[in-house]
Design a protein around this motif. Structure first.
Motif, PDB file in Angstrom:
ATOM      1  N   ARG A 110      15.488  -5.850  -3.814  1.00  0.00           N
ATOM      2  CA  ARG A 110      14.696  -7.120  -3.795  1.00  0.00           C
ATOM      3  C   ARG A 110      14.537  -7.800  -5.016  1.00  0.00           C
ATOM      4  N   PRO A 111      14.906  -9.077  -5.276  1.00  0.00           N
ATOM      5  CA  PRO A 111      14.770  -9.613  -6.362  1.00  0.00           C
ATOM      6  C   PRO A 111      13.160  -9.838  -6.895  1.00  0.00           C
ATOM      7  N   GLU A 112      12.284  -9.753  -6.084  1.00  0.00           N
ATOM      8  CA  GLU A 112      10.945  -9.891  -6.470  1.00  0.00           C
ATOM      9  C   GLU A 112      10.182  -9.177  -5.745  1.00  0.00           C
ATOM     10  N   PRO A 113       9.826  -7.998  -6.306  1.00  0.00           N
ATOM     11  CA  PRO A 113       9.075  -6.967  -5.537  1.00  0.00           C
ATOM     12  C   PRO A 113       7.605  -7.471  -5.090  1.00  0.00           C
ATOM     13  N   VAL A 114       7.297  -7.350  -3.911  1.00  0.00           N
ATOM     14  CA  VAL A 114       5.978  -7.466  -3.527  1.00  0.00           C
ATOM     15  C   VAL A 114       4.919  -6.656  -4.401  1.00  0.00           C
ATOM     16  N   ASP A 115       3.900  -7.641  -4.829  1.00  0.00           N
ATOM     17  CA  ASP A 115       2.821  -6.981  -5.777  1.00  0.00           C
ATOM     18  C   ASP A 115       2.050  -5.656  -4.829  1.00  0.00           C
ATOM     19  N   LEU A 116       1.839  -4.667  -5.701  1.00  0.00           N
ATOM     20  CA  LEU A 116       1.179  -3.498  -4.849  1.00  0.00           C
ATOM     21  C   LEU A 116      -0.413  -3.840  -5.244  1.00  0.00           C
ATOM     22  N   GLU A 117      -1.169  -3.666  -4.352  1.00  0.00           N
ATOM     23  CA  GLU A 117      -2.593  -3.584  -4.641  1.00  0.00           C
ATOM     24  C   GLU A 117      -3.147  -2.067  -4.907  1.00  0.00           C
ATOM     25  N   ILE A 118      -3.896  -1.864  -5.861  1.00  0.00           N
ATOM     26  CA  ILE A 118      -4.319  -0.500  -6.391  1.00  0.00           C
ATOM     27  C   ILE A 118      -5.704  -0.455  -6.320  1.00  0.00           C
ATOM     28  N   GLU A 119      -6.226   0.369  -5.633  1.00  0.00           N
ATOM     29  CA  GLU A 119      -7.810   0.633  -5.739  1.00  0.00           C
ATOM     30  C   GLU A 119      -8.148   2.089  -6.562  1.00  0.00           C
ATOM     31  N   LEU A 120      -9.100   1.978  -7.511  1.00  0.00           N
ATOM     32  CA  LEU A 120      -9.553   2.961  -8.005  1.00  0.00           C
ATOM     33  C   LEU A 120     -10.720   3.658  -7.026  1.00  0.00           C
ATOM     34  N   ARG A 121     -10.540   4.874  -6.673  1.00  0.00           N
ATOM     35  CA  ARG A 121     -11.751   5.256  -5.770  1.00  0.00           C
ATOM     36  C   ARG A 121     -12.011   6.657  -6.076  1.00  0.00           C
ATOM     37  N   SER A 122     -13.361   6.755  -6.043  1.00  0.00           N
ATOM     38  CA  SER A 122     -14.077   8.227  -6.271  1.00  0.00           C
ATOM     39  C   SER A 122     -14.423   8.685  -4.935  1.00  0.00           C
ATOM     40  N   VAL A 123     -13.697  10.054  -4.680  1.00  0.00           N
ATOM     41  CA  VAL A 123     -13.802  10.726  -3.390  1.00  0.00           C
ATOM     42  C   VAL A 123     -14.725  11.727  -3.782  1.00  0.00           C
ATOM     43  N   THR A 124     -15.714  11.920  -2.866  1.00  0.00           N
ATOM     44  CA  THR A 124     -16.869  13.113  -3.031  1.00  0.00           C
ATOM     45  C   THR A 124     -15.915  14.377  -2.307  1.00  0.00           C
ATOM     46  N   ALA A 125     -16.603  15.527  -2.879  1.00  0.00           N
ATOM     47  CA  ALA A 125     -16.448  16.756  -2.188  1.00  0.00           C
ATOM     48  C   ALA A 125     -16.580  16.748  -0.746  1.00  0.00           C
TER      49      ALA A 125
END
Length: 270
Positions: A110-125
């Motif tokens: 695809r000539p213009e890839p869709v932007d990917l949303e990234i989330e920084l997430r802290s996962v507890t034990a």
């Protein structure tokens, strides 16, 4: 006086070329009913028409010559069916791999890839019910299905407290084989069969959501990895996947949602 059909007549009746029939003969798949010792002419019987057509169909499916011989040699219908079914399954797997590769390639081109949303997430034990095993990259899908079926049988829906997930060691991707852990959060984890009680350590993840079928999930992996590198975040530990909506929830692949979690930590502020 000759008996039977000439090779030309037999070719007309079976829609197989003379060259193909000669090749079948040389390969030991279909010998003529009679060969004139003086002229070398080949003659076939009408009873050989169905076997010739079966051979033709099997070769169209790329069944190896050895398997074609085995299919023709057995008088056991179930054995014949099993041999054919085994090859058809291999063909279906190959078609699935080809289809997935095409889907992934189309997305990459695809000539213009869709932007990917990234989330920084802290996962507890967390303490979860899990099944672990060392598998090859080609075995992952089947192994995952079997492990999830075992978890589902051990913990009905009323006992589950969240979507299932998996942890995939880096060696699975780098070396083709590694430890995979499939898990379910449940109210009271307990041991049953292969199911173990496992404590998942706390971790920080860069999370991207892959929507739809998994044919092109490698593209999402690549874009997430590029984001990680581009934002001065370093990988640490196995890749996490969580399945809020997956094949076990709906047969509509367009509705699937897979969260890919890349373990990270910041090397620099900002």
């Amino acid at each position: 006086m000759r008996e039977g059909l000439t090779i030309g007549e037999f070719a007309t009746l079976t829609h197989l070329s003379v060259r193909t029939l000669r090749r079948y003969h040389e390969a030991g798949l279909l010998a003529p009913a009679q060969v004139d010792p003086a002229t070398g002419y080949r003659y076939y019987s009408t009873a050989q028409i169905p076997p010739a057509q079966v051979i033709h169909r099997l070769r169209q499916l790329d069944v190896p010559l050895a398997e074609v011989r085995a299919i023709l040699a057995t008088d056991d219908p179930q054995r014949r069916a099993d041999l054919v079914a085994g090859h058809v399954k291999r063909l279906e797997d190959e078609l699935e791999r080809t289809r997935a590769a095409v889907v992934s390639l189309r997305r990459l081109l695809r000539p213009e890839p869709v932007d990917l949303e990234i989330e920084l997430r802290s996962v507890t034990a967390r303490v979860v019910a899990a099944v672990s095993g060392k598998v090859t990259i080609g075995e992952v899908r089947g192994w995952y299905d079997a492990a999830m079926a075992e978890l589902d049988a051990a913990f009905p829906a009323a006992e589950r407290t969240g979507p299932p997930g998996g942890r995939y060691d880096n060696e699975l991707f780098t070396g083709g084989a590694g430890v995979v852990t499939v898990f379910r959060p449940v109210r009271e984890p307990r041991v049953r069969g292969r199911v173990e009680v496992v404590e998942l350590p706390a971790t920080d993840l860069a999370v991207a959501v892959h929507e739809g079928p998994h044919d092109d999930i490698d593209v999402t992996y690549g874009r997430l990895g590029a984001w990680v590198v581009g934002h001065a975040l370093a990988v640490d530990g196995p890749v996490h996947e969580t399945y809020p909506v997956g094949p076990r929830d709906t047969g509509v692949a367009a509705d699937w949602r897979t969260e890919i979690g890349w373990p990270v930590f910041r090397l620099a502020p900002g």
